[in-house]
Design an enzyme around this catalytic site. Structure first.
Site, PDB file in Angstrom:
ATOM      1  N   HIS A  10       3.313  -5.130   3.651  1.00 32.84           N
ATOM      2  CA  HIS A  10       3.167  -5.594   5.031  1.00 32.84           C
ATOM      3  C   HIS A  10       2.746  -7.054   5.030  1.00 32.84           C
ATOM      4  CE1 HIS A  10       3.409  -1.756   7.197  1.00 32.84           C
ATOM      5  NE2 HIS A  10       2.774  -1.228   6.169  1.00 32.84           N
ATOM      6  N   ASP A  52      -4.935 -10.560  -0.528  1.00 33.51           N
ATOM      7  CA  ASP A  52      -3.640 -11.234  -0.456  1.00 33.51           C
ATOM      8  C   ASP A  52      -2.843 -11.058  -1.750  1.00 33.51           C
ATOM      9  OD1 ASP A  52      -1.689 -12.738   0.828  1.00 33.51           O
ATOM     10  OD2 ASP A  52      -2.491 -14.643   0.079  1.00 33.51           O
ATOM     11  N   HIS A  53      -1.607 -10.627  -1.589  1.00 32.54           N
ATOM     12  CA  HIS A  53      -0.706 -10.368  -2.711  1.00 32.54           C
ATOM     13  C   HIS A  53      -1.262  -9.339  -3.682  1.00 32.54           C
ATOM     14  CE1 HIS A  53       0.990 -14.145  -1.141  1.00 32.54           C
ATOM     15  NE2 HIS A  53       2.119 -13.585  -1.478  1.00 32.54           N
ATOM     16  N   HIS A  55       4.927  -0.053  -0.536  1.00 31.32           N
ATOM     17  CA  HIS A  55       5.708  -0.934   0.332  1.00 31.32           C
ATOM     18  C   HIS A  55       4.748  -1.974   0.869  1.00 31.32           C
ATOM     19  CE1 HIS A  55       3.889   1.926   3.074  1.00 31.32           C
ATOM     20  NE2 HIS A  55       3.903   0.964   3.959  1.00 31.32           N
ATOM     21  N   CYS A  99       5.695   5.586   4.591  1.00 34.83           N
ATOM     22  CA  CYS A  99       4.455   4.990   4.080  1.00 34.83           C
ATOM     23  C   CYS A  99       3.878   5.762   2.893  1.00 34.83           C
ATOM     24  CB  CYS A  99       3.416   4.862   5.188  1.00 34.83           C
ATOM     25  SG  CYS A  99       3.831   3.582   6.379  1.00 34.83           S
ATOM     26  N   GLU A 144      -0.648  -4.914  11.727  1.00 41.83           N
ATOM     27  CA  GLU A 144       0.093  -4.429  10.561  1.00 41.83           C
ATOM     28  C   GLU A 144       1.579  -4.769  10.679  1.00 41.83           C
ATOM     29  OE1 GLU A 144      -0.894  -0.794   7.869  1.00 41.83           O
ATOM     30  OE2 GLU A 144       0.402  -0.086   9.471  1.00 41.83           O
ATOM     31  N   HIS A 172       0.837  -1.200   0.000  1.00 46.39           N
ATOM     32  CA  HIS A 172       0.000   0.000   0.000  1.00 46.39           C
ATOM     33  C   HIS A 172       0.872   1.251   0.000  1.00 46.39           C
ATOM     34  CE1 HIS A 172      -0.380   0.611   4.697  1.00 46.39           C
ATOM     35  NE2 HIS A 172       0.860   0.542   4.316  1.00 46.39           N
TER      36      HIS A 172
HETATM   37 ZN   LIG Z   1       2.548   0.644   5.452  1.00 47.29          ZN
END
Ligand SMILES: [Zn+2]
Length: 137
Positions: free
Chosen positions: A43, A81-82, A41, A35, A126, A16
């Site tokens: 998580h 996911d992914h 990037h 961020c 997170e 995100h």
């Molecule tokens: Zn982040």
């Protein structure tokens, strides 16, 4: 009748970028730090979904946890996911994909799906140290 909370932890990986389009690049960088990186990037999220209810006299379950697992995966995790949350997931087209907003989206998606059980809490991790809780209020 004892009321018990049953929880299932699921995992997903997603990328995100935290960004407010009404702000300048400098303001976004000041508020969101790394961020706000233009190239996103990732998580490794963990999501704890808890349902509450009476124990069924026949099964001894509040909710079959296998059914809960299937619902969470089908309704939510497979959409995240992914994925790049900003670009790939319509839920976040106009919503900053913070942990806070992700957990509220998760609630809206899962609440009708778990009936007749009742969502009690969703906790989104997170990072190993940072999590948010939502109870639907
Ligand atoms: Zn982040």
């Amino acid at each position: 009748m004892p009321r018990v909370v049953v929880s299932r932890r699921v995992h997903f990986n997603a990328a995100h970028r935290l960004w407010n389009p009404r702000w300048s690049e400098a303001e976004n960088a000041r508020v969101f730090g790394v961020c706000a990186n233009a190239n996103f990037h990732g998580h490794n999220y963990n999501l704890d979904v808890s349902v509450a209810g009476d124990i069924d006299a026949d099964t001894g379950y509040v909710m079959d946890i296998n059914r809960l697992k299937t619902i969470v995966n089908e309704c939510l995790v497979r959409h995240l996911d992914h994925k790049n949350l900003n670009l790939d997931v319509p839920w976040f087209r106009d919503l900053n994909p913070t942990a806070e907003n992700i957990v509220v989206v998760a609630w809206r998606v899962l609440e009708p799906a778990v009936k007749p059980a009742r969502l009690a809490r969703i906790r989104l991790w997170e990072t190993e140290r940072n999590y948010v809780d939502y109870d639907g209020t």
